[in-house]
Design a protein around this motif. Structure first.
Motif, mmCIF file in Angstrom:
data_model
loop_
_atom_site.group_PDB
_atom_site.id
_atom_site.type_symbol
_atom_site.label_atom_id
_atom_site.label_comp_id
_atom_site.label_asym_id
_atom_site.label_seq_id
_atom_site.Cartn_x
_atom_site.Cartn_y
_atom_site.Cartn_z
ATOM 1 N N UNK A 291 1.676 5.171 1.772
ATOM 2 C CA UNK A 291 2.616 5.112 2.904
ATOM 3 C C UNK A 291 2.914 3.609 3.312
ATOM 4 N N UNK A 292 2.229 2.570 2.785
ATOM 5 C CA UNK A 292 2.439 1.316 3.351
ATOM 6 C C UNK A 292 2.450 0.285 2.275
ATOM 7 N N UNK A 293 2.882 0.706 1.083
ATOM 8 C CA UNK A 293 3.001 -0.332 -0.041
ATOM 9 C C UNK A 293 4.131 -0.886 -0.147
ATOM 10 N N UNK A 294 4.577 -2.283 -0.820
ATOM 11 C CA UNK A 294 5.480 -3.141 -1.059
ATOM 12 C C UNK A 294 6.280 -2.403 -2.274
ATOM 13 N N UNK B 160 7.673 4.125 10.629
ATOM 14 C CA UNK B 160 7.319 3.920 11.825
ATOM 15 C C UNK B 160 6.876 2.430 11.772
ATOM 16 N N UNK B 161 6.953 1.809 11.005
ATOM 17 C CA UNK B 161 6.823 0.348 11.168
ATOM 18 C C UNK B 161 7.517 -0.461 10.097
ATOM 19 N N UNK B 162 8.145 -1.584 10.470
ATOM 20 C CA UNK B 162 9.117 -2.177 9.264
ATOM 21 C C UNK B 162 8.517 -3.581 9.072
ATOM 22 N N UNK B 163 7.680 -4.115 9.717
ATOM 23 C CA UNK B 163 7.248 -5.435 9.267
ATOM 24 C C UNK B 163 5.599 -5.564 9.544
ATOM 25 N N UNK B 164 4.692 -6.316 8.664
ATOM 26 C CA UNK B 164 5.322 -6.682 7.648
ATOM 27 C C UNK B 164 5.869 -5.983 6.350
ATOM 28 N N UNK B 165 5.180 -4.685 6.624
ATOM 29 C CA UNK B 165 5.550 -3.814 5.413
ATOM 30 C C UNK B 165 6.314 -2.553 5.981
ATOM 31 N N UNK B 166 6.844 -1.982 5.391
ATOM 32 C CA UNK B 166 7.687 -0.484 5.723
ATOM 33 C C UNK B 166 6.183 0.650 5.692
ATOM 34 N N UNK B 167 5.747 1.215 6.756
ATOM 35 C CA UNK B 167 4.957 2.276 6.788
ATOM 36 C C UNK B 167 5.751 3.538 7.283
ATOM 37 N N UNK B 168 5.469 4.635 6.444
ATOM 38 C CA UNK B 168 6.037 5.884 6.682
ATOM 39 C C UNK B 168 5.132 7.047 7.238
ATOM 40 N N UNK B 169 5.761 7.687 7.958
ATOM 41 C CA UNK B 169 4.859 9.047 8.343
ATOM 42 C C UNK B 169 6.027 10.181 7.732
#
Length: 589
Positions: A418-421, A518-527
């Protein structure tokens, strides 16, 4: 008068196909005076095959039973699906044994196809088959790459001796495509979605003309590797022992006794994710006896399987091992009241090893890491009616009910990270995995062929199949109803060949995922949120083909695929090509 007949035939070609329906995966072949399109037909012998021009007569006197089966097409053309099926009828005649054809169409489609064979001394026939097909994919639908290409190169040898015939063939196949079916994310245009499979097959077959004890021997082998370093090796050997045409007194009843002995081994190793590894060794015995009188018969038998399995993955400390013995009933009867009405029924079952190669044939977009289990059909009862009305109409209708364990079907995968570049090609919620469940299956199927004119053949088939599963409410990615209709028409002194093929399917249930950042910095994290009752719409895919012989050795052809331009999906996210037109030339020699 001839012109009226031609006009009537053309009108018939346009209207009559819609009066019939046909199973997509399976086609019926029966004895007939005129030759229908049979490129997807394989003969399954309950006795033996009649070898033309090769005695002894013991072989020709034994009847051959035909069953519905699925055989991959040796395609001239493809339908609108990027991984498609052959829908084009061919001219009858030996002139088609040696040919080369080349065609081009929209979507950057390129076709090259050739088949060459020759007969050497001592009745030895050698030949080669080459097929290449490529498309640029759906550039207007996806910003990322959806192009695909496939190629196969094969060689074969047939030898005819005094006691039997021998065949060996080798084939190399390459599929190069992309996991382009991304529906929950918007990746960059240059994202790497590549998948590629290489498969090499070698098959051998020896068939004795006489049925004295050893009937035939078959050896098959397959070696597969893909872009993600998955590897699969498969070898199987099958020997059929038989004693046929034993007369019982003066009752006109003939006894046939058969025993099939088979060995199969499959080893599959995956190199990504859980790194699943499996190794199966299966031994099978199939004894049966058949009592036949005319076209009526009764077959009684059993099927035994002895399976040794081993499985491991990167999460397990020890390898899982299993040994199990299976028994399945095998029986069938046919009561031939007349050639028009033949009632039949029976029960069967069996064990099918699900291999990575088989799964790729059904769904090329599966993840290169699968838990492989065999599917067990504990029993399947069926009854049906088939017949032949004066070589004009041939039909086969049946209904069945069965109980199965580890029914295999496909579910959509979520994101794996969910949180890879930088995401892997399979980490966009764009792949599928095999899942299994126990349950019951009910099916109704029918197949029909109609020969209204000497130069016109119509056919249709339909399949209704419903699953009642133990754990899942619905089976995923399997239509309740699938059907097909087809036609083949020759005119202008057999210089012009017209063909039609329609493929239909009802809605399919699937699971799918909605992704939210649900988070855009430093990486985009999805749910993610899973929908377990999503729908992939049904479709009607209509295809037309035409080939005109300008000279006995030269012809031109055209093919129209998906002429309704149906924007359906094979699996969630995987849209097919729209309306397509392809034209080219063929040289025969």
């Amino acid at each position: 008068m001839n012109r009226r007949i031609q006009l009537l035939s053309i009108l018939f070609l346009g209207i009559s196909p819609f009066a019939f329906s046909q199973i997509k995966e399976e086609k019926l072949i029966l004895n007939k005076k005129r030759e229908p399109e049979v490129k997807k037909i394989e003969k399954k012998k309950t006795s033996v095959e009649t070898i033309k021009n090769y005695p002894p007569e013991e072989k020709s006197q034994n009847p051959v039973q035909y069953t519905i089966t699925d055989v991959p097409a040796v395609s001239d053309f493809k339908t609108s699906t990027i991984q498609g099926e052959d829908v084009t009828p061919k001219f009858d005649g030996n002139a088609q044994n040696n040919y080369f054809q080349f065609g081009m169409g929209n979507y950057g489609k390129i076709l090259a196809d050739a088949n060459i064979s020759t007969t050497l001394e001592n009745k030895i026939e050698v030949g080669a088959d080459v097929h290449v097909l490529s498309t640029q994919g759906l550039k207007k639908e996806y910003a990322w790459d959806s192009k695909q290409s496939s190629a196969s190169l094969g060689a074969f040898l047939n030898a005819y001796g005094d006691k039997g015939k021998f065949n060996i063939n080798a084939e190399y196949g390459l599929d190069n495509y992309n996991y382009y079916g991304i529906y929950a994310l918007e990746p960059a245009a240059d994202v790497d979605l590549k998948q590629k499979t290489n498969q090499f097959k070698v098959n051998g077959y020896y068939d004795f003309y006489s049925n004295e004890i050893l009937n035939d021997v078959r050896v098959k082998s397959s070696f597969l590797k893909d872009h993600f370093d998955a590897q699969e090796n498969q070898v199987s050997i099958l020997a059929n022992l038989s004693k046929h045409a034993v007369e019982i007194g003066k009752s006109d009843i003939v006894l046939n006794a058969d025993l099939g002995v088979g060995l199969e081994t499959v080893r599959t190793d995956f190199a990504i994710r859980d790194k699943n590894s499996s190794n199966f060794f299966n031994t099978g015995l199939t004894p049966k006896v058949t009592f036949a009188k005319g076209e009526s018969y009764l077959t009684l038998g059993s099927s035994f399987a002895f399976l040794n399995g081993k499985h491991s993955n990167g999460l397990m400390e020890e390898q899982m091992k299993s040994n199990k013995t299976y028994w399945f009933p095998q029986a069938e009867f046919q009561f031939a009241a007349s050639k028009e009405f033949k009632f039949y029924g029976g029960v069967d079952g069996g064990l099918k090893l699900n291999t990575y190669g088989d799964l790729l044939q059904q769904n090329p977009f599966i993840l290169s890491d699968q838990m492989l289990r065999p599917t067990e059909t504990k029993y399947h009862f069926y009854v049906g009616l088939r017949g032949d009305f004066d070589e004009m109409i041939k039909y086969d209708f049946s209904a069945g009910f069965g109980k199965m364990r580890d029914i295999m079907f496909f579910k959509a995968n979520d994101l794996f990270n969910y949180d890879v570049i930088e995401r892997s090609a399979y980490n966009f919620a764009n792949t599928f995995s095999a899942i299994y469940d126990d349950g019951n299956v009910s099916d109704i199927k029918g197949s029909i062929q109609y020969f209204p004119l000497e130069n016109l053949i119509l056919d249709g088939e339909v399949l209704f199949r419903k699953y009642d599963l133990k754990n899942y409410e619905n089976i995923y990615n399997a239509p309740l109803i699938s059907a097909g209709i087809g036609a083949k028409y020759t005119m202008l002194d057999k210089k012009l060949l017209l063909g039609f093929k329609g493929i239909f399917a009802s809605d399919r249930t699937t699971n799918s995922y909605a992704l939210e950042a649900i988070q855009t910095t430093p990486n985009i994290i999805y749910q993610s949120t899973e929908d377990t009752n999503d729908k992939v719409g049904g479709y009607a895919d209509l295809n037309l083909s035409a080939e005109y012989k300008i000279h006995k050795n030269f012809s031109i052809f055209a093919l129209g695929n998906n002429l309704l331009s149906s924007k359906y999906q094979t699996y969630k996210g995987y849209k097919v090509l729209g309306a397509q037109v392809l034209g080219g030339v063929k040289i025969t020699f």
